[in-house]
Design an enzyme around this catalytic site. Sequence first.
Site, PDB file in Angstrom:
ATOM      1  N   SER A 152     -33.961  13.575  19.324  1.00  0.00           N
ATOM      2  CA  SER A 152     -32.800  14.050  18.553  1.00  0.00           C
ATOM      3  C   SER A 152     -32.223  12.883  17.775  1.00  0.00           C
ATOM      4  O   SER A 152     -32.338  11.724  18.188  1.00  0.00           O
ATOM      5  CB  SER A 152     -31.718  14.604  19.483  1.00  0.00           C
ATOM      6  N   TYR A 165     -26.003  13.833  26.854  1.00  0.00           N
ATOM      7  CA  TYR A 165     -27.077  14.224  25.920  1.00  0.00           C
ATOM      8  C   TYR A 165     -27.577  13.011  25.130  1.00  0.00           C
ATOM      9  O   TYR A 165     -28.784  12.780  25.030  1.00  0.00           O
ATOM     10  CB  TYR A 165     -26.549  15.302  24.972  1.00  0.00           C
TER      11      TYR A 165
HETATM   12  N1  LIG Z   1     -31.012  22.716  17.649  1.00  0.00           N
HETATM   13  C1  LIG Z   1     -30.771  21.488  17.204  1.00  0.00           C
HETATM   14  O1  LIG Z   1     -29.996  21.266  16.270  1.00  0.00           O
HETATM   15  C2  LIG Z   1     -31.463  20.320  17.846  1.00  0.00           C
HETATM   16  C3  LIG Z   1     -31.302  19.066  17.255  1.00  0.00           C
HETATM   17  C4  LIG Z   1     -31.930  17.977  17.831  1.00  0.00           C
HETATM   18  C5  LIG Z   1     -32.713  18.153  18.945  1.00  0.00           C
HETATM   19  N2  LIG Z   1     -32.851  19.381  19.493  1.00  0.00           N
HETATM   20  C6  LIG Z   1     -33.690  19.500  20.683  1.00  0.00           C
HETATM   21  O2  LIG Z   1     -34.601  20.565  20.533  1.00  0.00           O
HETATM   22  C7  LIG Z   1     -34.931  21.079  21.815  1.00  0.00           C
HETATM   23  C8  LIG Z   1     -34.707  22.575  21.824  1.00  0.00           C
HETATM   24  O3  LIG Z   1     -33.385  22.872  21.419  1.00  0.00           O
HETATM   25  P1  LIG Z   1     -33.010  24.313  20.876  1.00  0.00           P
HETATM   26  O4  LIG Z   1     -31.867  24.133  19.939  1.00  0.00           O
HETATM   27  O5  LIG Z   1     -34.235  25.007  20.417  1.00  0.00           O
HETATM   28  O6  LIG Z   1     -32.477  24.997  22.231  1.00  0.00           O
HETATM   29  P2  LIG Z   1     -32.491  26.511  22.701  1.00  0.00           P
HETATM   30  O7  LIG Z   1     -31.478  26.586  23.797  1.00  0.00           O
HETATM   31  O8  LIG Z   1     -32.357  27.428  21.542  1.00  0.00           O
HETATM   32  O9  LIG Z   1     -33.952  26.709  23.322  1.00  0.00           O
HETATM   33  C9  LIG Z   1     -34.239  26.118  24.556  1.00  0.00           C
HETATM   34  C10 LIG Z   1     -35.606  26.483  25.061  1.00  0.00           C
HETATM   35  O10 LIG Z   1     -35.751  25.807  26.317  1.00  0.00           O
HETATM   36  C11 LIG Z   1     -35.958  26.733  27.360  1.00  0.00           C
HETATM   37  N3  LIG Z   1     -35.175  26.350  28.520  1.00  0.00           N
HETATM   38  C12 LIG Z   1     -33.837  26.122  28.571  1.00  0.00           C
HETATM   39  N4  LIG Z   1     -33.479  25.837  29.835  1.00  0.00           N
HETATM   40  C13 LIG Z   1     -34.616  25.910  30.572  1.00  0.00           C
HETATM   41  C14 LIG Z   1     -34.896  25.751  31.947  1.00  0.00           C
HETATM   42  N5  LIG Z   1     -33.940  25.474  32.838  1.00  0.00           N
HETATM   43  N6  LIG Z   1     -36.176  25.892  32.364  1.00  0.00           N
HETATM   44  C15 LIG Z   1     -37.152  26.199  31.474  1.00  0.00           C
HETATM   45  N7  LIG Z   1     -36.947  26.348  30.176  1.00  0.00           N
HETATM   46  C16 LIG Z   1     -35.697  26.216  29.729  1.00  0.00           C
HETATM   47  C17 LIG Z   1     -35.506  28.084  26.848  1.00  0.00           C
HETATM   48  O11 LIG Z   1     -36.222  29.106  27.526  1.00  0.00           O
HETATM   49  C18 LIG Z   1     -35.818  27.954  25.355  1.00  0.00           C
HETATM   50  O12 LIG Z   1     -37.174  28.255  25.134  1.00  0.00           O
HETATM   51  C19 LIG Z   1     -34.066  20.316  22.809  1.00  0.00           C
HETATM   52  O13 LIG Z   1     -34.803  19.230  23.332  1.00  0.00           O
HETATM   53  C20 LIG Z   1     -32.922  19.814  21.943  1.00  0.00           C
HETATM   54  O14 LIG Z   1     -32.320  18.673  22.487  1.00  0.00           O
HETATM   55  C21 LIG Z   1     -32.244  20.481  18.974  1.00  0.00           C
HETATM   56  O1  LIG Z   2     -29.411  17.154  19.020  1.00  0.00           O
HETATM   57  C1  LIG Z   2     -28.771  18.147  18.746  1.00  0.00           C
HETATM   58  O2  LIG Z   2     -28.869  19.235  19.347  1.00  0.00           O
HETATM   59  C2  LIG Z   2     -27.775  18.105  17.616  1.00  0.00           C
HETATM   60  O3  LIG Z   2     -27.769  16.869  16.982  1.00  0.00           O
HETATM   61  C3  LIG Z   2     -26.407  18.466  18.177  1.00  0.00           C
HETATM   62  O4  LIG Z   2     -26.055  17.549  19.158  1.00  0.00           O
HETATM   63  C4  LIG Z   2     -25.370  18.537  17.099  1.00  0.00           C
HETATM   64  O5  LIG Z   2     -25.207  17.303  16.474  1.00  0.00           O
HETATM   65  C5  LIG Z   2     -24.038  19.031  17.602  1.00  0.00           C
HETATM   66  O6  LIG Z   2     -24.169  20.266  18.201  1.00  0.00           O
HETATM   67  C6  LIG Z   2     -23.010  19.104  16.501  1.00  0.00           C
HETATM   68  O7  LIG Z   2     -21.756  19.166  17.050  1.00  0.00           O
END
Ligand SMILES: NC(=O)c1ccc[n+]([C@@H]2O[C@H](COP(=O)([O-])OP(=O)(O)OC[C@H]3O[C@@H](n4cnc5c(N)ncnc54)[C@H](O)[C@@H]3O)[C@@H](O)[C@H]2O)c1
Ligand SMILES: O=C(O)[C@H](O)[C@@H](O)[C@H](O)[C@H](O)CO
Length: 270
Positions: A152, A165
Amino acid sequence: MTESDNAFSLAGRQALVTGGTQGVGAAIARAVARAGADVIVVGVRDDASAQEVLDDIRRHGRQGELLVADLSQPPQRYVDDILAAALDRFPDLGLLVNNVGTYIDRPFLEMDWSTYQTTMNLNVACGYFLTQAFARHWITKGIEGRVVFTGSINGMLAEADHTAYDTSKGAVAAMVRSLCVALAPHGIRVNSMAPGLVRTPLTGPALDQNRLQEWMELHTPNGRVPDADVCGDAVVFLLSHAARHVHGQTMLVDGGMSVWQQPDPPSQFG
Ligand SMILES: NC(=O)c1ccc[n+]([C@@H]2O[C@H](COP(=O)([O-])OP(=O)(O)OC[C@H]3O[C@@H](n4cnc5c(N)ncnc54)[C@H](O)[C@@H]3O)[C@@H](O)[C@H]2O)c1
Ligand SMILES: O=C(O)[C@H](O)[C@@H](O)[C@H](O)[C@H](O)CO
């Protein structure tokens, strides 16, 4: 289309994507299938979103499988089962995407051990020990595996109430460097794709409050808060032969947000 025709192809490959049933992981699973690989997605439950991902994988003519597991538990409770189930379905599986992760907002002074530990189990320990299990298998079988973690932007830039986080995602960036050094001599590549904010079920509610979407667009050079498909395509690159000399890197996929010194004085005062 094979790797020798197209270095970006994943044809003939087999992948496992944790957290692959929605959001970023689902976008990765779809993109990896579109690039030609069969995909196992691991999610916390079998729900409509998981079934949609499987349907999309199969629409690309690839095999799609679902494993349900609670990855917030200590890894010793599930790693052997996931490895065995994955190899039972796809014995030659050589692509691992450690995507699962979440954030639980809490002021630092109120952070509790249980929330911290859940965050670290999901975001750090899960990928560490799954990679260890697959790497042991790959080395025994002579498979040159490829691993991508979802990091991230928060691995390098801090946010209020995101201390656990941010700590976990900083650990992911350090982990891919360490695992690169440990595993590159065995022909195994480890990298990270680190998104900025993208719209998923996790972030959608926050984006729709307090004009966060508008604020993010203003503070991102390309002016976009995209859907998670931008993450999927970046992961395909890192998994592919095209990235064969890329080891231990964290690739930011953030519209340029992490390189912008803000606020930009001319637009603030001009
Ligand atoms: N959405 C963003 O803006 C963003 C930004 C940077 C990084 N990320 C990273 O991307 C990854 C996914 O985030 P997202 O936004 O898609 O989240 P999300 O909550 O939409 O999806 C999460 C996924 O993980 C699975 N999951 C959650 N808890 C679980 C558990 N206890 N056991 C097994 N599976 C589990 C869910 O079933 C789902 O498939 C994470 O590592 C997050 O840190 C997201
Ligand atoms: O890694 C991530 O999932 C994103 O960067 C989030 O942390 C956003 O920055 C936040 O939700 C904004 O408030």
